[in-house]
Design a protein around this motif. Sequence first.
Motif, mmCIF file in Angstrom:
data_model
loop_
_atom_site.group_PDB
_atom_site.id
_atom_site.type_symbol
_atom_site.label_atom_id
_atom_site.label_comp_id
_atom_site.label_asym_id
_atom_site.label_seq_id
_atom_site.Cartn_x
_atom_site.Cartn_y
_atom_site.Cartn_z
ATOM 1 N N GLU A 1 0.830 -1.212 0.000
ATOM 2 C CA GLU A 1 0.000 0.000 0.000
ATOM 3 C C GLU A 1 0.860 1.256 0.000
ATOM 4 O O GLU A 1 0.496 2.276 -0.592
ATOM 5 C CB GLU A 1 -0.909 0.016 1.228
ATOM 6 N N LEU A 2 2.012 1.177 0.680
ATOM 7 C CA LEU A 2 2.835 2.364 0.874
ATOM 8 C C LEU A 2 3.767 2.645 -0.293
ATOM 9 O O LEU A 2 4.103 3.808 -0.563
ATOM 10 C CB LEU A 2 3.659 2.225 2.160
ATOM 11 N N VAL A 3 4.251 1.598 -0.958
ATOM 12 C CA VAL A 3 5.227 1.807 -2.039
ATOM 13 C C VAL A 3 4.730 1.163 -3.323
ATOM 14 O O VAL A 3 3.964 0.205 -3.295
ATOM 15 C CB VAL A 3 6.607 1.220 -1.661
ATOM 16 N N THR A 4 5.193 1.718 -4.417
ATOM 17 C CA THR A 4 4.847 1.179 -5.729
ATOM 18 C C THR A 4 6.126 0.924 -6.505
ATOM 19 O O THR A 4 7.197 1.467 -6.194
ATOM 20 C CB THR A 4 3.948 2.153 -6.506
ATOM 21 N N LYS B 1 11.253 7.178 1.973
ATOM 22 C CA LYS B 1 10.568 8.366 2.511
ATOM 23 C C LYS B 1 9.118 8.038 2.869
ATOM 24 O O LYS B 1 8.595 8.480 3.925
ATOM 25 C CB LYS B 1 10.602 9.477 1.464
ATOM 26 N N ALA B 2 8.430 7.243 2.038
ATOM 27 C CA ALA B 2 7.037 6.884 2.320
ATOM 28 C C ALA B 2 6.927 6.066 3.610
ATOM 29 O O ALA B 2 6.007 6.260 4.415
ATOM 30 C CB ALA B 2 6.463 6.104 1.139
ATOM 31 N N ILE B 3 7.863 5.157 3.809
ATOM 32 C CA ILE B 3 7.836 4.317 5.011
ATOM 33 C C ILE B 3 8.227 5.118 6.242
ATOM 34 O O ILE B 3 7.647 4.952 7.318
ATOM 35 C CB ILE B 3 8.765 3.100 4.806
ATOM 36 N N LEU C 1 11.915 -1.015 9.723
ATOM 37 C CA LEU C 1 12.745 -2.067 9.135
ATOM 38 C C LEU C 1 11.898 -3.129 8.450
ATOM 39 O O LEU C 1 12.218 -3.583 7.339
ATOM 40 C CB LEU C 1 13.610 -2.729 10.213
ATOM 41 N N ALA C 2 10.832 -3.565 9.118
ATOM 42 C CA ALA C 2 9.978 -4.610 8.553
ATOM 43 C C ALA C 2 9.372 -4.163 7.230
ATOM 44 O O ALA C 2 9.342 -4.919 6.249
ATOM 45 C CB ALA C 2 8.888 -4.987 9.546
ATOM 46 N N LEU C 3 8.888 -2.914 7.169
ATOM 47 C CA LEU C 3 8.276 -2.407 5.939
ATOM 48 C C LEU C 3 9.318 -2.220 4.834
ATOM 49 O O LEU C 3 9.053 -2.511 3.663
ATOM 50 C CB LEU C 3 7.565 -1.083 6.236
ATOM 51 N N LEU C 4 10.493 -1.768 5.195
ATOM 52 C CA LEU C 4 11.551 -1.593 4.206
ATOM 53 C C LEU C 4 11.987 -2.931 3.618
ATOM 54 O O LEU C 4 12.115 -3.074 2.394
ATOM 55 C CB LEU C 4 12.746 -0.882 4.848
ATOM 56 N N ARG C 5 12.229 -3.916 4.477
ATOM 57 C CA ARG C 5 12.655 -5.228 3.983
ATOM 58 C C ARG C 5 11.542 -5.903 3.191
ATOM 59 O O ARG C 5 11.812 -6.603 2.200
ATOM 60 C CB ARG C 5 13.103 -6.104 5.152
ATOM 61 N N ALA C 6 10.291 -5.705 3.614
ATOM 62 C CA ALA C 6 9.164 -6.264 2.867
ATOM 63 C C ALA C 6 9.045 -5.622 1.490
ATOM 64 O O ALA C 6 8.477 -6.217 0.567
ATOM 65 C CB ALA C 6 7.868 -6.069 3.649
ATOM 66 N N SER C 7 9.609 -4.425 1.339
ATOM 67 C CA SER C 7 9.592 -3.720 0.052
ATOM 68 C C SER C 7 10.811 -4.055 -0.797
ATOM 69 O O SER C 7 11.017 -3.437 -1.852
ATOM 70 C CB SER C 7 9.537 -2.202 0.302
ATOM 71 N N GLY C 8 11.619 -4.986 -0.323
ATOM 72 C CA GLY C 8 12.781 -5.412 -1.086
ATOM 73 C C GLY C 8 14.004 -4.562 -0.880
ATOM 74 O O GLY C 8 14.952 -4.637 -1.681
ATOM 75 N N MET C 9 14.051 -3.784 0.199
ATOM 76 C CA MET C 9 15.188 -2.905 0.449
ATOM 77 C C MET C 9 16.018 -3.435 1.625
ATOM 78 O O MET C 9 15.478 -4.020 2.576
ATOM 79 C CB MET C 9 14.703 -1.477 0.763
#
Length: 567
Positions: free
Chosen positions: A427-430, A440-442, A487-495
């Motif tokens: 939802e947060l990143v595309t 920045k979004a996270i 961290l969880a959202l960043l790693r879930a986004s592939g970063m």
Amino acid sequence: MKKTYIQIVSLLCLLLLGACTKEPAPTKETQQVNEQEQKKNDYDAAVEKKNAELGMTPLELTAYSEEVGAVLVEPTHTNFAVNEIVTVKGTVENQDQLQENYVWIKIRFDGEALSDDSMEYYAPIQDGTFKQDVRLFNGEGEYQVTVMLPSTDRKNYYYDLAKFTVFNVNPTMRRDLTYTPFAQDAGLSLEVPDSGYIKESGIFTLKGKIATIKGTNETLMLELKKDEDTWKHVLPVKNGQFTYDVPLFYGKGVHQLKVYVPDEEKKDYYQAGTILYIDNESELVTEPISYMTTYHERGVNLTYPTTGGEETNLTYRIKGTIDKDAPFAKETTHLYITTKKDDDEALSVIPVDNYTFDDEFYLRFGPGTYDVTVSVPEIKEKNSSKFYYYDVAKFTVESIGTEDQRDSLPSRGVQSDAPEITALAKELVTEDMTDREKAKAIYEFTAKSIAYDVEKQKNSEFQWDDSALKVLELEKGICQDYTYLALALLRASGMEARYVAGTAGAGFNFSRHAWVEVKVDGEWLTMDPTWGAGYIANGEFVANYTEDYFAPNEEAFKTHSRSGVQY
């Protein structure tokens, strides 16, 4: 004619009767009995022949026999032959003067032995008599036997009573299980194995009883040896019983296992109980697991792994149980797993459910050898900002994984693979966002969505299960919780992203703190969503989102002091 007819009829009846009463063919069991009987007869004949060759001479006892009134009823000669078993039998008139209640019988084989060239028996002296059937363990050949009696003035000291040479005509090789006086007094008995020499492959089961131990946390000690290698392990005994699968770490060949019983007079001290020899047919060489005293005190039973040094790819599983009768068993809801490779270290959590654990942890630092430590948490009543734990077991694992994924994989408190986290990340990143825009979004979501929990910080209300999922549900937390979620959202986004520990503040007003570093376009970018969320005024959190702590410059971030990365 009549007489001839009668004779013919009688002959026919005899023939028919003979046919009806023909003896049945011997069964397999009957054949085995017959073969055994024939072997015994052959061995008995060999004994007679050998004794005739030896020219046996009468056995003479030492002067100590007169001092204690000892008589050796069997054997009666100094050199003789037997079929596998020699009986040592005698009497001691002055038994009440002896410091021990056992006759010590030592046997040594003259030649190359299958396992060890000697063994010992301890025959109890009861009402002034003793008797022991001694098995000549290495098959056919010559043996030296020494019979000794206890001293009258010194504990655990023996004097020779007699020595003799015996020749075994039977080639069968079998070692008895023999028990020391300490083991016999303790009531030690092994159910498995039933012999002092066995063949196994890689692992074997040890099972038995010890009558004098009835508590829930009593122990035996095992000592496994092969050549120059030695491994010791303290084995729990519950309700007088024990069982353990003993790994044969040192590859192909004979392993010696000594079983020790607890000393009745000295705490945490053991006495030799019995000796086993296990001929390992497996060539696999593994590493022992080291167990600490806390392992038994807290009732931990690690059923897998049983050895160290195994190879794996990225993840490794442990499983086992917690003895529900052990101290703090009910409160032990999780285990800590520390994995260390070179200078890198990570801490994982394994849940314990209904006194059972079975889960995996990551070997996140790439290929190589990891030192793994399993620990139980300290159980305490007061809140604390730090968690303490006690090591219970240590072993190594060899990772053959090809990549270092330290900053990409889920970790303690960072459930980047949880459905709630992955759904939110989408939802947060595309896909059309740049790495910086994703970060920045996270950052913005975390800083705006989570309120700082002043009471948690003030009262040290930290919990072992603090995590991204927990803070997402509570919508409040402290610096570690903001960091977990980001961290969880960043790693879930592939970063790639990592947890940075340090301090933050100004002047004398600083404290422990945590923030995030995320890899953006190949470079590490710093962001602190906690400080970006707002500030504390008059003991209350004031929400006041700011971008100042997203990729701050050195001057803006001089309030922070970095101590290192935690995994």
